[in-house]
Design a protein around this motif. Sequence first.
Motif, PDB file in Angstrom:
ATOM      1  N   ALA A 113      -0.147  -0.357  -4.192  1.00  0.00           N
ATOM      2  CA  ALA A 113       0.397   0.771  -4.972  1.00  0.00           C
ATOM      3  C   ALA A 113       1.206   0.260  -6.159  1.00  0.00           C
ATOM      4  O   ALA A 113       1.868  -0.761  -6.032  1.00  0.00           O
ATOM      5  CB  ALA A 113       1.285   1.639  -4.084  1.00  0.00           C
ATOM      6  N   GLY A 115      -1.560   0.844  -8.004  1.00  0.00           N
ATOM      7  CA  GLY A 115      -3.011   0.746  -8.154  1.00  0.00           C
ATOM      8  C   GLY A 115      -3.482   0.017  -9.400  1.00  0.00           C
ATOM      9  O   GLY A 115      -4.678   0.022  -9.695  1.00  0.00           O
ATOM     10  N   ARG A 140       3.948   5.848  -1.286  1.00  0.00           N
ATOM     11  CA  ARG A 140       3.300   5.042  -2.331  1.00  0.00           C
ATOM     12  C   ARG A 140       1.778   5.011  -2.128  1.00  0.00           C
ATOM     13  O   ARG A 140       1.024   4.929  -3.097  1.00  0.00           O
ATOM     14  CB  ARG A 140       3.885   3.627  -2.376  1.00  0.00           C
TER      15      ARG A 140
HETATM   16  N1  SAM Z   1      -0.390  -4.422  -6.877  1.00  0.00           N
HETATM   17  C1  SAM Z   1       0.343  -3.283  -7.383  1.00  0.00           C
HETATM   18  C2  SAM Z   1      -0.200  -2.933  -8.757  1.00  0.00           C
HETATM   19  O1  SAM Z   1      -0.763  -3.790  -9.443  1.00  0.00           O
HETATM   20  O2  SAM Z   1      -0.101  -1.752  -9.146  1.00  0.00           O
HETATM   21  C3  SAM Z   1       1.832  -3.552  -7.400  1.00  0.00           C
HETATM   22  C4  SAM Z   1       2.341  -3.975  -6.058  1.00  0.00           C
HETATM   23  S1  SAM Z   1       4.066  -4.198  -5.923  1.00  0.00           S
HETATM   24  C5  SAM Z   1       4.310  -5.684  -6.741  1.00  0.00           C
HETATM   25  C6  SAM Z   1       4.236  -4.633  -4.241  1.00  0.00           C
HETATM   26  C7  SAM Z   1       3.852  -3.563  -3.237  1.00  0.00           C
HETATM   27  O3  SAM Z   1       4.099  -4.092  -1.927  1.00  0.00           O
HETATM   28  C8  SAM Z   1       4.672  -2.296  -3.325  1.00  0.00           C
HETATM   29  O4  SAM Z   1       3.814  -1.186  -3.463  1.00  0.00           O
HETATM   30  C9  SAM Z   1       5.428  -2.220  -1.996  1.00  0.00           C
HETATM   31  O5  SAM Z   1       5.538  -0.912  -1.508  1.00  0.00           O
HETATM   32  C10 SAM Z   1       4.559  -3.070  -1.090  1.00  0.00           C
HETATM   33  N2  SAM Z   1       5.337  -3.639   0.061  1.00  0.00           N
HETATM   34  C11 SAM Z   1       6.662  -3.593   0.282  1.00  0.00           C
HETATM   35  N3  SAM Z   1       6.978  -4.190   1.444  1.00  0.00           N
HETATM   36  C12 SAM Z   1       5.817  -4.637   1.966  1.00  0.00           C
HETATM   37  C13 SAM Z   1       5.473  -5.315   3.157  1.00  0.00           C
HETATM   38  N4  SAM Z   1       6.395  -5.681   4.030  1.00  0.00           N
HETATM   39  N5  SAM Z   1       4.183  -5.590   3.383  1.00  0.00           N
HETATM   40  C14 SAM Z   1       3.235  -5.227   2.491  1.00  0.00           C
HETATM   41  N6  SAM Z   1       3.498  -4.591   1.338  1.00  0.00           N
HETATM   42  C15 SAM Z   1       4.764  -4.289   1.082  1.00  0.00           C
END
Ligand code: SAM
Length: 459
Positions: A113, A115, A140
Amino acid sequence: MLLPEPLLRSLEGVEGFDREAFQQVHDSGEQVTSIRVNSAKFSILNSQFSISNSIPWTQFGYYLEKRPSFTFDPIFHAGCYYVQEASSMFLEQAISQTTDLSQPLKLLDLCAAPGGKSTHLQSLISPESLLVSNEVIKARAGILKQNIIKWGSSNVIVTNNDPRHFARLESFFDVILVDAPCSGSGLFRRDEAAINEWSVDAVQLCASRQQRILADVLPALKEGGTLIYSTCSYSSEEDEVIGDWLVENMGMENVALKLEEDWGVVETHSPNHQAAGYRFYPDKLKGEGFFLACFRKGGEPEKVKYSSSKPERVSAPEQQVLQRWVKTGGIQFAKHNDRLLALPQNLMESFSILQSALYIQYAGTDIGEIIRDKLIPDHALALSPLLSSELTRTELDYEDAVRFLQRQDIQPNAPKGWQVVTYNGYPLGWINALGNRVNNYYPKELRILKQQNDSGFGK
Ligand code: SAM
């Protein structure tokens, strides 16, 4: 901009770090705006954007001369482009240099998220490939689903699972992207408030969480498959040190990428010189702070038998109703949570496996539901390439397109019945014209809430 001194000190000696230039670019107030176009729907040549340059490490990305109010651009809501930070689009190099994208692949974007990277991956993979786009935080995951729908593809499945749950899918994926939650220093220039949330402890906390996430998901990567790891943190503990740990403790082999010199991307090496990674410094290129590294999983692929649960079948009379609405070539209909959905035929087996292992939020294209032998079409179908070209389309002018997106009443010159409304030919959603009134079926949760429009679009 008062950058945290412990961060600056920790970066002394890290390859490519130039304290003075780094501080200066944070003080400059310069903001970079970039978009990535959805080539399946849209060409930049037909747009009214003032483009300053293309982004050199991707075929889809462009820098804009100024930041418009995207909210009031109907084609933004039609999924013609995604507003995304330029450095992140380097993902395209990572995947295209490590993976044969012409093959039918199974990919997982674990932390997906809102995306940005999932929609990018979707543009790069073949239609026979499957992208599982996962987000652990429920709210999210909802936003992720909306952005996937807007992009309009049918080979993406959105899930809402903890990384641990992917252990049920041993050696399932050819590619896993972990765009990890991180301490966020790479975005300080954009979001000064993030500086207050940064601390040395937060970096340590993030690094342990990143290791945990990776350890949880790696069993789901096929032997010989590719892991792409990225963060928007400058801290080595979350970047190169994690790379070292993957090589030394997790049986991963580092994969180097080729760079063009004029990109300004810095190849860095971990403290133990086990893994090469790629750093993006805003004083060296037009983009925010970003880190990415690629790995291959060792070992020989083994055949694994997965449990699966077949989706509920769609009856022949129901299929008959759908013929008029959907381009049916190569797709199969199924039922999921009482909704009718369409998926490419070759992905049905994977869907059955995922259905028994994960919590599926969304799969393929939601077609809608049949009530008394009639389809109430879903918004997703309007934005999908599966939308039948035989359905009525009604073109709106700019003012009506914005009113439609605000979910207000519109009175276009429209024939009776269900139809897709378009702006510049791009589908925006459904209306049902009843003769004396027109019902607007734009989803409530997506409607534009802002009233004031000084965007300059539509002029
Ligand atoms: N890849 C996305 C994009 O390009 O739009 C951005 C991702 S952001 C850097 C990291 C994501 O990891 C967030 O949406 C967050 O909610 C999620 N996240 C938080 N804690 C997490 C966990 N323990 N395990 C997996 N994902 C997690």
